[in-house]
Design a protein around this motif. Structure first.
Motif, PDB file in Angstrom:
ATOM      1  N   VAL A   8       0.840  -1.211  -0.100  1.00  0.00           N
ATOM      2  CA  VAL A   8      -0.028  -0.117   0.067  1.00  0.00           C
ATOM      3  C   VAL A   8       0.852   1.267  -0.152  1.00  0.00           C
ATOM      4  O   VAL A   8       0.509   2.243  -0.637  1.00  0.00           O
ATOM      5  N   GLN A   9       2.004   1.359   0.623  1.00  0.00           N
ATOM      6  CA  GLN A   9       2.699   2.455   0.673  1.00  0.00           C
ATOM      7  C   GLN A   9       3.433   2.690  -0.563  1.00  0.00           C
ATOM      8  O   GLN A   9       4.034   3.873  -0.522  1.00  0.00           O
ATOM      9  N   LYS A  10       3.410   1.899  -1.360  1.00  0.00           N
ATOM     10  CA  LYS A  10       3.959   2.581  -3.086  1.00  0.00           C
ATOM     11  C   LYS A  10       2.685   2.831  -3.606  1.00  0.00           C
ATOM     12  O   LYS A  10       3.113   3.370  -4.911  1.00  0.00           O
ATOM     13  N   VAL A  11       1.413   2.601  -3.275  1.00  0.00           N
ATOM     14  CA  VAL A  11       0.497   3.253  -4.218  1.00  0.00           C
ATOM     15  C   VAL A  11      -0.088   4.551  -3.595  1.00  0.00           C
ATOM     16  O   VAL A  11      -0.393   5.378  -4.345  1.00  0.00           O
ATOM     17  N   VAL A  12      -0.187   4.890  -2.356  1.00  0.00           N
ATOM     18  CA  VAL A  12      -0.934   5.894  -1.809  1.00  0.00           C
ATOM     19  C   VAL A  12      -0.073   6.457  -0.591  1.00  0.00           C
ATOM     20  O   VAL A  12       0.646   5.812   0.092  1.00  0.00           O
ATOM     21  N   THR A  13      -0.179   7.815  -0.373  1.00  0.00           N
ATOM     22  CA  THR A  13       0.244   8.422   0.751  1.00  0.00           C
ATOM     23  C   THR A  13      -0.845   9.133   1.620  1.00  0.00           C
ATOM     24  O   THR A  13      -1.614   9.562   0.996  1.00  0.00           O
ATOM     25  N   THR A  14      -0.804   8.776   2.811  1.00  0.00           N
ATOM     26  CA  THR A  14      -1.829   9.147   3.854  1.00  0.00           C
ATOM     27  C   THR A  14      -1.123  10.238   4.546  1.00  0.00           C
ATOM     28  O   THR A  14      -0.152  10.130   4.840  1.00  0.00           O
ATOM     29  N   LEU A  15      -2.299  10.866   5.508  1.00  0.00           N
ATOM     30  CA  LEU A  15      -1.804  11.991   6.280  1.00  0.00           C
ATOM     31  C   LEU A  15      -1.101  11.383   7.473  1.00  0.00           C
ATOM     32  O   LEU A  15      -0.272  12.080   8.455  1.00  0.00           O
ATOM     33  N   THR A  16      -1.500  10.167   7.936  1.00  0.00           N
ATOM     34  CA  THR A  16      -1.037   9.440   9.077  1.00  0.00           C
ATOM     35  C   THR A  16       0.284   8.821   8.964  1.00  0.00           C
ATOM     36  O   THR A  16       0.620   7.969   9.867  1.00  0.00           O
ATOM     37  N   GLY A  17       0.728   8.581   7.485  1.00  0.00           N
ATOM     38  CA  GLY A  17       2.007   7.840   7.441  1.00  0.00           C
ATOM     39  C   GLY A  17       1.519   6.468   6.789  1.00  0.00           C
ATOM     40  O   GLY A  17       2.325   5.821   6.284  1.00  0.00           O
ATOM     41  N   GLY A  18       0.458   5.906   6.716  1.00  0.00           N
ATOM     42  CA  GLY A  18      -0.154   4.548   6.066  1.00  0.00           C
ATOM     43  C   GLY A  18       0.258   3.537   7.272  1.00  0.00           C
ATOM     44  O   GLY A  18       0.675   3.768   8.217  1.00  0.00           O
ATOM     45  N   ARG A  19      -0.085   2.277   6.559  1.00  0.00           N
ATOM     46  CA  ARG A  19       0.016   1.237   7.394  1.00  0.00           C
ATOM     47  C   ARG A  19       1.151   0.423   6.724  1.00  0.00           C
ATOM     48  O   ARG A  19       1.601   0.455   5.538  1.00  0.00           O
ATOM     49  N   GLN A  20       1.977  -0.103   7.790  1.00  0.00           N
ATOM     50  CA  GLN A  20       3.218  -0.683   7.215  1.00  0.00           C
ATOM     51  C   GLN A  20       2.748  -2.066   6.614  1.00  0.00           C
ATOM     52  O   GLN A  20       1.973  -3.118   7.176  1.00  0.00           O
ATOM     53  N   VAL A  21       3.112  -2.451   5.406  1.00  0.00           N
ATOM     54  CA  VAL A  21       2.636  -3.748   4.692  1.00  0.00           C
ATOM     55  C   VAL A  21       3.915  -4.128   4.122  1.00  0.00           C
ATOM     56  O   VAL A  21       4.655  -3.620   3.200  1.00  0.00           O
ATOM     57  N   GLY A  22       4.046  -5.497   4.109  1.00  0.00           N
ATOM     58  CA  GLY A  22       5.313  -6.289   3.452  1.00  0.00           C
ATOM     59  C   GLY A  22       4.691  -7.507   2.861  1.00  0.00           C
ATOM     60  O   GLY A  22       3.818  -8.030   3.264  1.00  0.00           O
ATOM     61  N   LEU A  23       5.349  -7.880   1.693  1.00  0.00           N
ATOM     62  CA  LEU A  23       5.015  -8.877   0.830  1.00  0.00           C
ATOM     63  C   LEU A  23       6.180  -9.956   0.738  1.00  0.00           C
ATOM     64  O   LEU A  23       7.443  -9.581   0.911  1.00  0.00           O
ATOM     65  N   LYS A  24       5.864 -11.139   0.630  1.00  0.00           N
ATOM     66  CA  LYS A  24       6.713 -12.353   0.613  1.00  0.00           C
ATOM     67  C   LYS A  24       6.244 -13.321  -0.351  1.00  0.00           C
ATOM     68  O   LYS A  24       5.308 -13.943  -0.208  1.00  0.00           O
ATOM     69  N   LYS A  25       7.067 -13.733  -1.480  1.00  0.00           N
ATOM     70  CA  LYS A  25       6.781 -14.689  -2.327  1.00  0.00           C
ATOM     71  C   LYS A  25       7.220 -16.033  -1.900  1.00  0.00           C
ATOM     72  O   LYS A  25       8.391 -16.260  -1.334  1.00  0.00           O
ATOM     73  N   VAL A  26       6.381 -17.162  -1.531  1.00  0.00           N
ATOM     74  CA  VAL A  26       6.762 -18.363  -1.059  1.00  0.00           C
ATOM     75  C   VAL A  26       6.465 -19.670  -2.219  1.00  0.00           C
ATOM     76  O   VAL A  26       5.741 -19.468  -3.107  1.00  0.00           O
ATOM     77  N   THR A  27       7.333 -20.563  -1.776  1.00  0.00           N
ATOM     78  CA  THR A  27       7.203 -21.656  -2.623  1.00  0.00           C
ATOM     79  C   THR A  27       6.266 -22.517  -2.154  1.00  0.00           C
ATOM     80  O   THR A  27       5.634 -22.472  -1.158  1.00  0.00           O
ATOM     81  N   GLY A  28       5.552 -23.526  -3.017  1.00  0.00           N
ATOM     82  CA  GLY A  28       4.634 -24.567  -2.989  1.00  0.00           C
ATOM     83  C   GLY A  28       3.046 -23.931  -3.358  1.00  0.00           C
ATOM     84  O   GLY A  28       3.087 -22.864  -3.863  1.00  0.00           O
ATOM     85  N   THR A  29       2.186 -24.775  -2.836  1.00  0.00           N
ATOM     86  CA  THR A  29       1.029 -24.396  -3.567  1.00  0.00           C
ATOM     87  C   THR A  29       0.003 -23.712  -2.379  1.00  0.00           C
ATOM     88  O   THR A  29       0.637 -23.411  -1.349  1.00  0.00           O
ATOM     89  N   PHE A  30      -1.105 -23.017  -2.878  1.00  0.00           N
ATOM     90  CA  PHE A  30      -1.914 -22.434  -1.843  1.00  0.00           C
ATOM     91  C   PHE A  30      -2.244 -23.222  -0.539  1.00  0.00           C
ATOM     92  O   PHE A  30      -2.009 -22.806   0.589  1.00  0.00           O
ATOM     93  N   ASP A  31      -2.733 -24.471  -0.760  1.00  0.00           N
ATOM     94  CA  ASP A  31      -3.124 -25.100   0.205  1.00  0.00           C
ATOM     95  C   ASP A  31      -1.987 -25.660   1.192  1.00  0.00           C
ATOM     96  O   ASP A  31      -1.938 -25.652   2.391  1.00  0.00           O
ATOM     97  N   ALA A  32      -0.837 -25.972   0.606  1.00  0.00           N
ATOM     98  CA  ALA A  32       0.389 -26.539   1.299  1.00  0.00           C
ATOM     99  C   ALA A  32       0.993 -25.319   2.239  1.00  0.00           C
ATOM    100  O   ALA A  32       1.660 -25.781   3.503  1.00  0.00           O
ATOM    101  N   ASN A  33       0.464 -23.930   1.930  1.00  0.00           N
ATOM    102  CA  ASN A  33       1.065 -23.239   2.899  1.00  0.00           C
ATOM    103  C   ASN A  33       0.303 -22.736   3.895  1.00  0.00           C
ATOM    104  O   ASN A  33      -0.776 -22.191   3.916  1.00  0.00           O
ATOM    105  N   THR A  34       0.488 -23.332   5.170  1.00  0.00           N
ATOM    106  CA  THR A  34      -0.632 -23.321   6.110  1.00  0.00           C
ATOM    107  C   THR A  34      -0.006 -22.324   7.412  1.00  0.00           C
ATOM    108  O   THR A  34      -0.608 -22.134   8.284  1.00  0.00           O
ATOM    109  N   ILE A  35       1.323 -21.866   7.222  1.00  0.00           N
ATOM    110  CA  ILE A  35       1.587 -20.979   7.961  1.00  0.00           C
ATOM    111  C   ILE A  35       2.620 -19.710   7.446  1.00  0.00           C
ATOM    112  O   ILE A  35       3.193 -20.142   6.491  1.00  0.00           O
ATOM    113  N   ALA A  36       2.323 -18.534   8.071  1.00  0.00           N
ATOM    114  CA  ALA A  36       3.051 -17.431   7.521  1.00  0.00           C
ATOM    115  C   ALA A  36       4.669 -17.673   7.938  1.00  0.00           C
ATOM    116  O   ALA A  36       4.941 -17.769   9.046  1.00  0.00           O
TER     117      ALA A  36
END
Length: 113
Positions: A8-36
């Motif tokens: 989100v911080q790469k798309v918009v800027t807010t007055l309060t500084g926005g919410r920190q959001v991070g992304l991580k690509k993982v291996t395996g299928t959707f169902d196989a990923n049961t824990i972050a």
């Protein structure tokens, strides 16, 4: 057929500084990923193709937030690009969110991790 995923911080800027959001690509299928996974979540753009899984880490620790007194202020979501329709610029995803403060589990029921 590739998708650019922006925190989100790469798309918009807010007055309060926005919410920190991070992304991580993982291996395996959707169902196989049961824990972050632990570790670093990037605040930069990720390129994904259908079938790839992205874990989203979002900071929740604002005033009045239920997570402000928790050991970990993060919540996690797993997303998988289901399909891309280039003719109308549509992206379809599967997603599961664990709204429990600090828990990383994507399994059904009461989280244990």
């Amino acid at each position: 057929g590739k998708v650019l995923m922006y925190p989100v911080q790469k798309v918009v800027t807010t007055l309060t500084g926005g919410r920190q959001v991070g992304l991580k690509k993982v291996t395996g299928t959707f169902d196989a990923n049961t824990i972050a996974p632990s570790g670093t979540y990037l605040d930069s753009t990720i390129v994904a193709i259908p079938g790839e899984v992205i874990i989203v880490q979002s900071l929740r620790n604002g005033a009045g937030d239920a997570c402000q007194f928790d050991i970990s202020p993060y919540i996690y979501t797993k997303m998988s690009v289901d399909s891309v329709v280039t003719s109308n610029r549509s992206i379809f995803v599967n997603a599961i969110l664990d709204p429990n403060c600090g828990f990383r589990s994507f399994e059904t029921g009461i989280p244990k991790k």
